[in-house]
Design an enzyme around this catalytic site. Structure first.
Site, PDB file in Angstrom:
ATOM      1  N   ARG A  21       0.880  -1.244   0.046  1.00  0.00           N
ATOM      2  CA  ARG A  21       0.028   0.119   0.156  1.00  0.00           C
ATOM      3  C   ARG A  21       0.720   1.201   0.015  1.00  0.00           C
ATOM      4  NH1 ARG A  21      -3.778  -3.242   3.365  1.00  0.00           N
ATOM      5  NH2 ARG A  21      -2.706  -2.462   5.021  1.00  0.00           N
ATOM      6  N   SER A  38      -1.465 -16.164   5.740  1.00  0.00           N
ATOM      7  CA  SER A  38      -2.375 -15.470   6.309  1.00  0.00           C
ATOM      8  C   SER A  38      -3.630 -16.339   6.804  1.00  0.00           C
ATOM      9  CB  SER A  38      -2.971 -14.255   5.380  1.00  0.00           C
ATOM     10  OG  SER A  38      -3.343 -13.214   6.074  1.00  0.00           O
ATOM     11  N   CYS A  42      -5.846 -18.263  15.508  1.00  0.00           N
ATOM     12  CA  CYS A  42      -6.942 -18.206  16.359  1.00  0.00           C
ATOM     13  C   CYS A  42      -8.119 -18.871  16.642  1.00  0.00           C
ATOM     14  CB  CYS A  42      -7.035 -16.738  16.866  1.00  0.00           C
ATOM     15  SG  CYS A  42      -5.817 -15.815  16.877  1.00  0.00           S
ATOM     16  N   ALA A 279      12.428  -7.417  12.605  1.00  0.00           N
ATOM     17  CA  ALA A 279      11.643  -8.610  13.164  1.00  0.00           C
ATOM     18  C   ALA A 279      10.494  -8.414  13.902  1.00  0.00           C
ATOM     19  CB  ALA A 279      12.522  -9.481  14.034  1.00  0.00           C
ATOM     20  N   ASP A 282       5.559 -12.907  17.315  1.00  0.00           N
ATOM     21  CA  ASP A 282       6.133 -13.943  18.357  1.00  0.00           C
ATOM     22  C   ASP A 282       7.446 -14.202  18.460  1.00  0.00           C
ATOM     23  OD1 ASP A 282       3.375 -14.145  18.494  1.00  0.00           O
ATOM     24  OD2 ASP A 282       3.185 -16.298  18.291  1.00  0.00           O
TER      25      ASP A 282
HETATM   26  P1  FAD Z   1       3.006 -17.138  13.039  1.00  0.00           P
HETATM   27  O1  FAD Z   1       1.504 -16.814  12.747  1.00  0.00           O
HETATM   28  O2  FAD Z   1       3.160 -18.030  13.624  1.00  0.00           O
HETATM   29  O3  FAD Z   1       3.429 -16.927  11.443  1.00  0.00           O
HETATM   30  C1  FAD Z   1       4.913 -17.429  11.496  1.00  0.00           C
HETATM   31  C2  FAD Z   1       5.107 -18.008  10.066  1.00  0.00           C
HETATM   32  O4  FAD Z   1       6.433 -18.131   9.573  1.00  0.00           O
HETATM   33  C3  FAD Z   1       4.564 -19.731  10.209  1.00  0.00           C
HETATM   34  O5  FAD Z   1       3.734 -19.822   9.262  1.00  0.00           O
HETATM   35  C4  FAD Z   1       5.895 -20.459   9.992  1.00  0.00           C
HETATM   36  O6  FAD Z   1       5.604 -21.684   8.931  1.00  0.00           O
HETATM   37  C5  FAD Z   1       6.665 -19.549   9.039  1.00  0.00           C
HETATM   38  N1  FAD Z   1       8.177 -19.698   9.248  1.00  0.00           N
HETATM   39  C6  FAD Z   1       8.821 -19.719  10.148  1.00  0.00           C
HETATM   40  N2  FAD Z   1      10.185 -19.878   9.882  1.00  0.00           N
HETATM   41  C7  FAD Z   1      10.314 -19.937   8.635  1.00  0.00           C
HETATM   42  C8  FAD Z   1      11.327 -19.868   7.645  1.00  0.00           C
HETATM   43  N3  FAD Z   1      12.434 -20.206   7.975  1.00  0.00           N
HETATM   44  N4  FAD Z   1      10.970 -19.955   6.438  1.00  0.00           N
HETATM   45  C9  FAD Z   1       9.913 -19.606   5.781  1.00  0.00           C
HETATM   46  N5  FAD Z   1       8.884 -19.626   6.776  1.00  0.00           N
HETATM   47  C10 FAD Z   1       8.747 -19.547   8.068  1.00  0.00           C
HETATM   48  N6  FAD Z   1      -3.704 -14.668  19.731  1.00  0.00           N
HETATM   49  C11 FAD Z   1      -4.475 -13.737  19.813  1.00  0.00           C
HETATM   50  O7  FAD Z   1      -4.303 -12.672  20.188  1.00  0.00           O
HETATM   51  N7  FAD Z   1      -5.602 -14.432  20.514  1.00  0.00           N
HETATM   52  C12 FAD Z   1      -6.003 -15.526  19.963  1.00  0.00           C
HETATM   53  O8  FAD Z   1      -7.279 -15.968  20.382  1.00  0.00           O
HETATM   54  C13 FAD Z   1      -5.157 -16.514  19.745  1.00  0.00           C
HETATM   55  N8  FAD Z   1      -5.247 -17.829  19.608  1.00  0.00           N
HETATM   56  C14 FAD Z   1      -4.455 -18.648  19.124  1.00  0.00           C
HETATM   57  C15 FAD Z   1      -4.788 -20.183  19.007  1.00  0.00           C
HETATM   58  C16 FAD Z   1      -4.128 -20.772  18.673  1.00  0.00           C
HETATM   59  C17 FAD Z   1      -4.212 -22.241  18.395  1.00  0.00           C
HETATM   60  C18 FAD Z   1      -2.510 -20.455  18.299  1.00  0.00           C
HETATM   61  C19 FAD Z   1      -1.684 -21.155  17.637  1.00  0.00           C
HETATM   62  C20 FAD Z   1      -2.203 -19.172  18.569  1.00  0.00           C
HETATM   63  C21 FAD Z   1      -3.224 -18.109  18.711  1.00  0.00           C
HETATM   64  N9  FAD Z   1      -2.757 -17.079  19.060  1.00  0.00           N
HETATM   65  C22 FAD Z   1      -3.790 -15.998  19.317  1.00  0.00           C
HETATM   66  C23 FAD Z   1      -1.401 -16.468  18.779  1.00  0.00           C
HETATM   67  C24 FAD Z   1      -1.292 -15.710  17.396  1.00  0.00           C
HETATM   68  O9  FAD Z   1      -1.691 -16.627  16.383  1.00  0.00           O
HETATM   69  C25 FAD Z   1       0.104 -15.383  17.226  1.00  0.00           C
HETATM   70  O10 FAD Z   1       0.560 -14.563  18.111  1.00  0.00           O
HETATM   71  C26 FAD Z   1       0.395 -14.868  15.626  1.00  0.00           C
HETATM   72  O11 FAD Z   1      -0.137 -15.807  15.150  1.00  0.00           O
HETATM   73  C27 FAD Z   1       1.967 -14.543  15.748  1.00  0.00           C
HETATM   74  O12 FAD Z   1       2.110 -14.113  14.248  1.00  0.00           O
HETATM   75  P2  FAD Z   1       3.628 -14.381  13.757  1.00  0.00           P
HETATM   76  O13 FAD Z   1       3.437 -13.790  12.415  1.00  0.00           O
HETATM   77  O14 FAD Z   1       4.734 -13.883  14.698  1.00  0.00           O
HETATM   78  O15 FAD Z   1       3.840 -15.914  13.805  1.00  0.00           O
END
Ligand code: FAD
Length: 553
Positions: A21, A38, A42, A279, A282
Site C-alpha cells: 500500500r 495469512s 486463533c 523482526a 511472536d
Molecule cells: P505465525 O503466525 O506463527 O507465523 C509465522 C510463520 O512463519 C509460520 O507460518 C511459519 O511456517 C513461518 N516460518 C517460520 N520460519 C520460517 C522460515 N525459516 N522460512 C519460511 N517460513 C517460516 N493470539 C491472540 O491474540 N488471540 C487468540 O485468540 C489467539 N489464539 C491462538 C490460538 C492458537 C491455536 C494459536 C496457535 C495461536 C493463537 N494466538 C492467538 C497467537 C497468534 O496466533 C500469534 O501470536 C500470531 O499468529 C503470531 O504471528 P507471527 O506472524 O509472529 O507468527
C-alpha cells in the site's frame, strides 16, 4: 526497493500488505514454509470443536489472492534456511523439489513466529501426542478425533490449552487438564482464576493442578500419560499446550542479538541489531508497556501491528512500536476471562508500588433481565493513581470493560479519570454508574483517604493476633451460609445501634458480600470514631482466595 519477508501469517502478511500500500513499485517477496499464508491460527480450536464449520473459512487470504491483489511474489512451501548479512542474501529451500537457491534483499523482515514447546519426554513423538500451531496440526487432531477418541489429556492450562479443553468437551470427550502451576491461566493472578477453575469442574473437566506429565506410553487403548506424581491417565489423544518458543534460529545463525528468553532483540522501530533486518511477531522480544521490562508476548494483535509498523519504517515513516500491554481474552464455556497491563505478580516481582481494588458489578442494570456478575480487579499506582493493570472474569461485558481499561492504560490515565468516564448506557448494556466508573470510585476513594480499604491478600498475610476486628455487616442468613473465621455478624441496618459491641482500641475491617455495604459501614464507623477499613470486594473476594468455602469456612 526489494523487500523480502520470512513468514507469511500474522506479522509477515501484515508487513507485506502494508508495504504494497505504501509502495506500488517495490519488489516484495513473501516466503512461507507452510502451504498457507495469512490463516486464522486463533480459529483453529473452534474448527476442531465443530463451532467453525468449513476449513476454508480459516484461510483469510489465499496465496493466489495475495499475489493478485497485492502484487506480491508469494512462495509457499519454501523455507529460508540462512541469512547472509554481508551479501544481503537469503538461502531458500523449496520443500517440494528440495531445490536450494539464493535471493537478495534490500530490507529483510523476519516474521517466523514461535513454535510450540515439545518437552523431551519419553514417548513425546508417539502417534496421538499433538501440538497445535497451524492448519496441518489442526487436521491431524481432527482426524484423530474423527477416528474415535473417548478420553483426552491436555497438558498446560494456558490460553490455547483451555480453548482446546472447551472444544474437546464440546465433542463429548472426557477431558483432563494437567497444569504444572497451582492455577489455570498462568498470566492471571491466581485468585482471579478461581471462578474459571470452578467452572471447568462444573463442565465435567477434570483439572490436575500442580502436576506435570512425565512421559507417554502406548497401550492397547491408545496412550497412557504418566504424571510426575506417579498417577497414570488413559487417553486416545494428548495435546500439549505448554507454551511457545521464538523461532530464532535464522536470527541466531546470522549473529543477530536475541534476549535471555530467545526473542529477537529489536529497537522501537522493530529493527534488529542489523538495521536492514526487521523482526516482528511472536519471534521478538518486546518491551512491557507498563513495567518497561523486556518480555515476550505471543499475541496476534501485537504481531499484526508490528508488521504494519515495520513496513511503515522501511518506507520512510517515523513509525514506533510503543510496547506490548498483553491485552488478552478467553472464553471458557460460559465464562470469559480477560486481562490487560501488568498482573499483581508481575508488579510484585518488578517491585513497582501498586494498590489493588476488587469489585463485583453486574454487566448491566440489575433490573433488566440477564444481568450477569463479573469480578474486576484493578491495579494502580498508589501515589498518582495511574492504572497499571486490570483483570476481569465473568460473562457478558467483560470484554468491553477490559478494552476500556486497555485504552486507559495506553493513554496513561488514572483511577480519577475512570470516575469521570462517560460511557454508553441503557439498561441492556450497562449501568448509569458503569463498572468502569465504580472501579474508579472505589480506587479514587481509597487514594483520597475517604474509603480506606484492606486487601484480602494483605489481611490473610497478617498473623491472626494482629488482624483487625472483622465485622460482617451482611444479613444473618448470608453470614450463616459462609463467613470469614473470627468475624462477628452485625448487619448493616443494626450497626448504628450496636456500636457498643465493637472494640475502640483495634482497627475494624468491615465486610459485606461485594464491598458496597462494607463501604457504608466503614463510613458510619469512622464518623463514630472507629479506625475502620473496608475489605476490598467483600466476602466474594475472600472466596476467590478460598475456593469452595462453605459453612464457617
Ligand atoms: P505465525 O503466525 O506463527 O507465523 C509465522 C510463520 O512463519 C509460520 O507460518 C511459519 O511456517 C513461518 N516460518 C517460520 N520460519 C520460517 C522460515 N525459516 N522460512 C519460511 N517460513 C517460516 N493470539 C491472540 O491474540 N488471540 C487468540 O485468540 C489467539 N489464539 C491462538 C490460538 C492458537 C491455536 C494459536 C496457535 C495461536 C493463537 N494466538 C492467538 C497467537 C497468534 O496466533 C500469534 O501470536 C500470531 O499468529 C503470531 O504471528 P507471527 O506472524 O509472529 O507468527
Amino acid at each position: 526497493m526489494k523487500l523480502l519477508i520470512v513468514g507469511g501469517v500474522a506479522g509477515g502478511a501484515s508487513a507485506a500488505a502494508r508495504a504494497r500500500r505504501l509502495s506500488e513499485d517495490s519488489q516484495i517477496v513473501l516466503i512461507e514454509r507452510g502451504p498457507d499464508v495469512s490463516f486464522a491460527n486463533c480459529g483453529l480450536p473452534y474448527y476442531i470443536g465443530g463451532e467453525i464449520t468449513g476449513r476454508e473459512k480459516l484461510l483469510v487470504v489465499t496465496p493466489e489472492r495475495m499475489q493478485v491483489r497485492y502484487k506480491l511474489d508469494v512462495r509457499v512451501r519454501s523455507s529460508v534456511e540462512a541469512v547472509d548479512r554481508q551479501a544481503k542474501k537469503v538461502r531458500i529451500r523449496e520443500l517440494v523439489t528440495q531445490r536450494v537457491y539464493e535471493e537478495s534483499y534490500d530490507k529483510l523482515v523476519l516474521a517466523p513466529g514461535a513454535a510450540p514447546i515439545r518437552p523431551p519426554l519419553p514417548g513425546i513423538d508417539l502417534p496421538g501426542v499433538f501440538t497445535l500451531r497451524n492448519l496441518q496440526d489442526m487436521d491431524r487432531i481432527k482426524q484423530r478425533l474423527d477416528d474415535g477418541v473417548r478420553q483426552a489429556v491436555v497438558v498446560g492450562a494456558g490460553f490455547i490449552g483451555l480453548e482446546l479443553v472447551e472444544n474437546l468437551a464440546r465433542r463429548g470427550i472426557a477431558t483432563t487438564v494437567v497444569e504444572l502451576q497451582d492455577q489455570v491461566l498462568p498470566p492471571f493472578d491466581k485468585e482471579m482464576t478461581t471462578p474459571i477453575a470452578e467452572h471447568l469442574a462444573t463442565q465435567g473437566v477434570s483439572l490436575l493442578l500442580g502436576q506435570s506429565a512425565d512421559g507417554f506410553e502406548p497401550t492397547s487403548d491408545g496412550l497412557s500419560v504418566r504424571l510426575k506424581s506417579g498417577q497414570r491417565l488413559s487417553a486416545q489423544l494428548v495435546v500439549l499446550g505448554v507454551g511457545v518458543r521464538p523461532e530464532n534460529k535464522l536470527a541466531v545463525d546470522a549473529g543477530l542479538e536475541v534476549g535471555t528468553r530467545g526473542g529477537i532483540r529489536v529497537n522501537e522501530h522493530l529493527q534488529t541489531s542489523d538495521p536492514d533486518i526487521y523482526a516482528v511477531g511472536d519471534a521478538i522480544e518486546v518491551t512491557d508497556f507498563v513495567t518497561g521490562e523486556a518480555t515476550q508476548v505471543p499475541l496476534a494483535g501485537p504481531a499484526n501491528r508490528q508488521g504494519r509498523i515495520a513496513a511503515d519504517h522501511i518506507f520512510g515513516r517515523a513509525a514506533r512500536y510503543r510496547g506490548t500491554q498483553g491485552t488478552a481474552i478467553l472464553r471458557v464455556f460460559e465464562r470469559t476471562a480477560a486481562m490487560t497491563g501488568a498482573a499483581e505478580k508481575v508488579l510484585r516481582r518488578t517491585r513497582l508500588p501498586y494498590r489493588t481494588v476488587y469489585i463485583h458489578p453486574l454487566q448491566h442494570a440489575g433490573y433488566y433481565p440477564g444481568a450477569e456478575q463479573m469480578t474486576l480487579k484493578l491495579l494502580f499506582d498508589p501515589k498518582t493513581g495511574r492504572i497499571l493493570g486490570a483483570q476481569a472474569v465473568g460473562g457478558a461485558g467483560v470484554d468491553k470493560r477490559i478494552d476500556v481499561l486497555a485504552v486507559a492504560i495506553q493513554a496513561g490515565m488514572t483511577v480519577f479519570d475512570l470516575e469521570e468516564m462517560e460511557l454508553a448506557y441503557s439498561p441492556q448494556y450497562g449501568s448509569a454508574k458503569d463498572p468502569i466508573n465504580m472501579a474508579g470510585f472505589v480506587a479514587g476513594g481509597l487514594l483520597r483517604g475517604e474509603h480506606p480499604q484492606v486487601d484480602v491478600a494483605a489481611l490473610l498475610a497478617m498473623p491472626p493476633a494482629e488482624r483487625p476486628f472483622l465485622a460482617d455487616v451482611r444479613t444473618p442468613q448470608e453470614f450463616a451460609s459462609g463467613h470469614i473465621p473470627e468475624a462477628v455478624n452485625i448487619p448493616i441496618d443494626e450497626l448504628r445501634s450496636r456500636l457498643g459491641e465493637i472494640p475502640k482500641d483495634r482497627e475494624i475491617a468491615a465486610y459485606c458480600q461485594v464491598g458496597q455495604r462494607g463501604y457504608l459501614a466503614t463510613r458510619i464507623l469512622r464518623q463514630a470514631g472507629f479506625r475502620a477499613v473496608n475489605l476490598s470486594g467483600g466476602y466474594k473476594t475472600y472466596q476467590l482466595f478460598h475456593p469452595n468455602v462453605n459453612g464457617a469456612g
